[in-house]
Design a protein around this motif. Structure first.
Motif, PDB file in Angstrom:
ATOM      1  N   PHE A   4       3.675  -4.713  -0.092  1.00  0.00           N
ATOM      2  CA  PHE A   4       4.235  -3.732  -1.023  1.00  0.00           C
ATOM      3  C   PHE A   4       3.274  -2.552  -1.196  1.00  0.00           C
ATOM      4  O   PHE A   4       3.690  -1.386  -1.191  1.00  0.00           O
ATOM      5  CB  PHE A   4       4.502  -4.377  -2.382  1.00  0.00           C
ATOM      6  CG  PHE A   4       5.770  -5.189  -2.458  1.00  0.00           C
ATOM      7  CD1 PHE A   4       6.887  -4.850  -1.709  1.00  0.00           C
ATOM      8  CD2 PHE A   4       5.856  -6.284  -3.301  1.00  0.00           C
ATOM      9  CE1 PHE A   4       8.059  -5.586  -1.787  1.00  0.00           C
ATOM     10  CE2 PHE A   4       7.022  -7.033  -3.391  1.00  0.00           C
ATOM     11  CZ  PHE A   4       8.124  -6.686  -2.628  1.00  0.00           C
ATOM     12  N   SER A   5       1.988  -2.852  -1.379  1.00  0.00           N
ATOM     13  CA  SER A   5       0.989  -1.801  -1.617  1.00  0.00           C
ATOM     14  C   SER A   5       0.825  -0.901  -0.404  1.00  0.00           C
ATOM     15  O   SER A   5       0.787   0.331  -0.527  1.00  0.00           O
ATOM     16  CB  SER A   5      -0.360  -2.429  -1.975  1.00  0.00           C
ATOM     17  OG  SER A   5      -0.275  -3.204  -3.152  1.00  0.00           O
ATOM     18  N   PHE A   6       0.728  -1.503   0.771  1.00  0.00           N
ATOM     19  CA  PHE A   6       0.572  -0.701   1.981  1.00  0.00           C
ATOM     20  C   PHE A   6       1.800   0.183   2.202  1.00  0.00           C
ATOM     21  O   PHE A   6       1.681   1.324   2.657  1.00  0.00           O
ATOM     22  CB  PHE A   6       0.332  -1.602   3.198  1.00  0.00           C
ATOM     23  CG  PHE A   6      -1.104  -2.023   3.354  1.00  0.00           C
ATOM     24  CD1 PHE A   6      -1.738  -2.778   2.377  1.00  0.00           C
ATOM     25  CD2 PHE A   6      -1.829  -1.677   4.484  1.00  0.00           C
ATOM     26  CE1 PHE A   6      -3.060  -3.166   2.521  1.00  0.00           C
ATOM     27  CE2 PHE A   6      -3.149  -2.057   4.635  1.00  0.00           C
ATOM     28  CZ  PHE A   6      -3.768  -2.806   3.652  1.00  0.00           C
ATOM     29  N   ALA A   7       2.985  -0.354   1.885  1.00  0.00           N
ATOM     30  CA  ALA A   7       4.192   0.460   2.027  1.00  0.00           C
ATOM     31  C   ALA A   7       4.163   1.651   1.074  1.00  0.00           C
ATOM     32  O   ALA A   7       4.590   2.758   1.427  1.00  0.00           O
ATOM     33  CB  ALA A   7       5.435  -0.394   1.774  1.00  0.00           C
ATOM     34  N   LYS A   8       3.657   1.439  -0.143  1.00  0.00           N
ATOM     35  CA  LYS A   8       3.602   2.523  -1.127  1.00  0.00           C
ATOM     36  C   LYS A   8       2.639   3.636  -0.725  1.00  0.00           C
ATOM     37  O   LYS A   8       2.842   4.795  -1.103  1.00  0.00           O
ATOM     38  CB  LYS A   8       3.215   1.981  -2.506  1.00  0.00           C
ATOM     39  CG  LYS A   8       4.312   1.223  -3.222  1.00  0.00           C
ATOM     40  CD  LYS A   8       5.582   2.044  -3.365  1.00  0.00           C
ATOM     41  CE  LYS A   8       5.401   3.279  -4.226  1.00  0.00           C
ATOM     42  NZ  LYS A   8       6.662   4.063  -4.347  1.00  0.00           N
ATOM     43  N   VAL A   9       1.590   3.308   0.024  1.00  0.00           N
ATOM     44  CA  VAL A   9       0.654   4.349   0.459  1.00  0.00           C
ATOM     45  C   VAL A   9       1.045   4.909   1.828  1.00  0.00           C
ATOM     46  O   VAL A   9       0.294   5.678   2.425  1.00  0.00           O
ATOM     47  CB  VAL A   9      -0.805   3.837   0.486  1.00  0.00           C
ATOM     48  CG1 VAL A   9      -1.254   3.434  -0.896  1.00  0.00           C
ATOM     49  CG2 VAL A   9      -0.980   2.683   1.469  1.00  0.00           C
ATOM     50  N   GLY A  10       2.209   4.508   2.316  1.00  0.00           N
ATOM     51  CA  GLY A  10       2.704   5.070   3.566  1.00  0.00           C
ATOM     52  C   GLY A  10       2.280   4.342   4.814  1.00  0.00           C
ATOM     53  O   GLY A  10       2.340   4.906   5.919  1.00  0.00           O
TER      54      GLY A  10
END
Length: 370
Positions: free
Chosen positions: A189-195
């Motif tokens: 989720f976090s990696f997706a949020k930072v692109g």
């Protein structure tokens, strides 16, 4: 420079790297607020691939059938089962006209390959949006389809969801399984949020059918029997086309393994695909894991020797405070707050387990799809 000096400065570097991960990556999910859901009139095909899952389908398929959503079909794929899976599927299909059956027979070229079965199911589906789950998964609400599909937009054609595991009281293994699942979710989720989206889990994953056909399906990794979820997402996900869904009604709940042997076998299959991720993803994940491992190796050495112990204790507290803050907020979002009390112990045990699995995978190949 003496040995302890080298260890001390290495420890500082490791803590700094860990702080960077928590502040610049994991905080993006921990502090995010749920987006306001927009009702969308999308036609959806729910894809379930089942191999020897007669009992699980009887128990969990009704929770899919009873979803409150205006237009969805359920594509049930019988992947060459040897039990009563096909009979169970046919019985449900006789009562519900939105169920489509895909009966897959083994062929030599794709023997036991789940990706082959999924490909046939996807091709048989009639709708442009696909929502995936497993035969042993149960949506926690009747609004699972609705919640996942609200995140599709003209640009966002991939939605990453959360697939939780049922809680078992007084079971350390259950807490470890759920902790590993929580950690993995916080990461993707976090990696997706930072692109930098790099994976999703097949227990709760959605994407537009066009993504599948634009990528020529699973052709790039068809010979690898694992990775129908994470490797595919690793291939097609970008910062612009990927959304995350973490509303409580969007979760799915699966049956966890109840003994270490079965869980280790399962994790060996999952971990075996990571080496095929894109290079930048492998570097980020390897650096994260290695610094976690080094932290828990070096910290006891410096504490036992009392080498500059005041600074060492301070660094440990900084790292643990950040960890508890990030995982506290994240676990609240994902309904896993009971894991916090054992956080350091679960982390250490998970690191050791993952190292053991990695070594075992180097020695021998893991078994695959049933």
């Amino acid at each position: 420079m003496g040995f302890l000096d080298f260890v001390y400065y290495s420890f500082i570097a490791v803590v700094v790297i860990q702080v960077v991960y928590y502040v610049f990556f994991f905080s993006k999910f921990a502090f995010i607020k749920p987006e306001k859901e927009q009702t969308k009139k999308l036609s959806v095909s729910v894809i379930i691939c089942a191999k020897n899952e007669a009992k699980n389908l009887q128990n969990f398929l009704p929770s899919i059938i009873s979803q409150i959503y205006p237009d969805f079909e359920i594509v049930l794929i019988n992947d060459a089962s040897t039990d009563d899976t096909l009979e169970v599927i046919e019985a449900f299909a006789a009562e519900h006209n939105n169920i489509k059956i895909v009966d897959v027979k083994n062929i030599e070229a794709f023997w036991g390959n789940k990706k082959y079965a999924l490909t046939l199911g996807i091709k048989a589906s009639k709708n442009d949006y696909l929502l995936f789950t497993d035969a042993d998964c149960k949506p926690v609400s009747k609004y699972w389809i609705h919640n996942m599909c609200t995140h599709f937009t003209d640009k966002q054609s991939i939605v990453l969801g959360y697939g939780a595991y049922s809680k078992i009281k007084k079971s350390f293994l259950n807490k470890l399984i759920r902790f590993e699942t929580l950690v993995t979710a916080v990461q993707y989720f976090s990696f997706a949020k930072v692109g930098i989206p790099y994976m999703g889990v097949g227990r709760n994953l959605a994407y537009a059918k066009k993504e599948f056909f634009n990528a020529n399906g699973f052709i790039n990794h068809i010979k690898l029997r694992s990775g129908d979820d994470d490797l595919f997402i690793n291939q097609v996900a970008t910062k612009d086309n990927t959304a995350i869904c973490f509303s409580e009604n969007s979760f799915t709940l699966s049956l966890p393994k109840t003994n270490f042997k079965d869980w280790i076998k399962q994790k060996r299959r999952h971990i075996s695909t990571a080496k095929y991720y894109k290079l930048n993803h492998k570097i980020l994940l390897a650096l994260l894991y290695s610094t976690q491992l080094i932290f828990w190796v070096i910290a006891p050495i410096l504490l036992i020797t009392t080498f500059k112990w005041q600074i060492v204790v301070g660094l440990i507290l900084i790292r643990l405070t950040l960890q508890y803050t990030i995982f506290g907020l994240s676990s609240k979002k994902l309904g896993e707050q009971d894991l916090l009390i054992m956080l350091p112990f679960l982390e250490v045990f998970l690191i050791i387990t993952q190292l053991t699995i990695f070594i075992n995978n180097l020695i021998s190949k893991p078994n695959h799809w049933k």
